[in-house]
Design a protein around this motif. Structure first.
Motif, mmCIF file in Angstrom:
data_model
loop_
_atom_site.group_PDB
_atom_site.id
_atom_site.type_symbol
_atom_site.label_atom_id
_atom_site.label_comp_id
_atom_site.label_asym_id
_atom_site.label_seq_id
_atom_site.Cartn_x
_atom_site.Cartn_y
_atom_site.Cartn_z
ATOM 1 N N CYS A 8 39.740 32.526 47.336
ATOM 2 C CA CYS A 8 41.486 33.444 46.365
ATOM 3 C C CYS A 8 41.746 33.452 48.345
ATOM 4 O O CYS A 8 41.410 35.170 49.107
ATOM 5 C CB CYS A 8 41.483 33.673 45.864
ATOM 6 N N CYS A 11 43.500 37.003 46.904
ATOM 7 C CA CYS A 11 42.285 38.047 46.571
ATOM 8 C C CYS A 11 41.162 38.688 47.110
ATOM 9 O O CYS A 11 41.320 39.297 47.437
ATOM 10 C CB CYS A 11 42.508 38.573 45.355
ATOM 11 N N CYS A 49 42.836 32.384 43.102
ATOM 12 C CA CYS A 49 42.547 32.039 41.585
ATOM 13 C C CYS A 49 43.167 31.953 40.652
ATOM 14 O O CYS A 49 44.459 32.602 40.636
ATOM 15 C CB CYS A 49 41.421 33.205 41.859
ATOM 16 N N CYS A 52 45.561 35.235 40.566
ATOM 17 C CA CYS A 52 46.183 35.152 41.410
ATOM 18 C C CYS A 52 47.418 34.219 41.256
ATOM 19 O O CYS A 52 48.523 34.185 41.156
ATOM 20 C CB CYS A 52 45.638 35.337 43.427
#
Ligand SMILES: [Zn+2]
Length: 73
Positions: A8, A11, A49, A52
């Protein structure tokens, strides 16, 4: 099969994959910037992801469009 890992971009967490198949919700964006942009000729890509993604779209002024995929059939 080549080693395939996906992260991701927001993050930094590794997205769960099994034998190259993504095992969770993920948004994959691939954008070819065109002539009228300031990034003409560049291709940008990133993955988010689901967590997020939710955080990102919550910042939108206007809500995203949600359709049930069955309606598309
Ligand atoms: Zn994330």
């Amino acid at each position: 099969m080549k080693k395939y890992s996906l992260f991701c971009n927001m993050c930094g967490r590794e997205i769960k994959t099994e034998k190259g198949v993504v095992q969770e919700g993920v948004l994959s964006v691939e954008q070819n910037w065109g002539y009228f942009s300031e990034k003409d000729g560049e291709q940008h890509s990133f993955d988010l992801c689901e967590c997020c993604y939710d955080r990102l779209v919550r910042q939108f002024k206007l809500p995203i469009t949600v359709k049930r995929q069955t309606e598309l059939l």
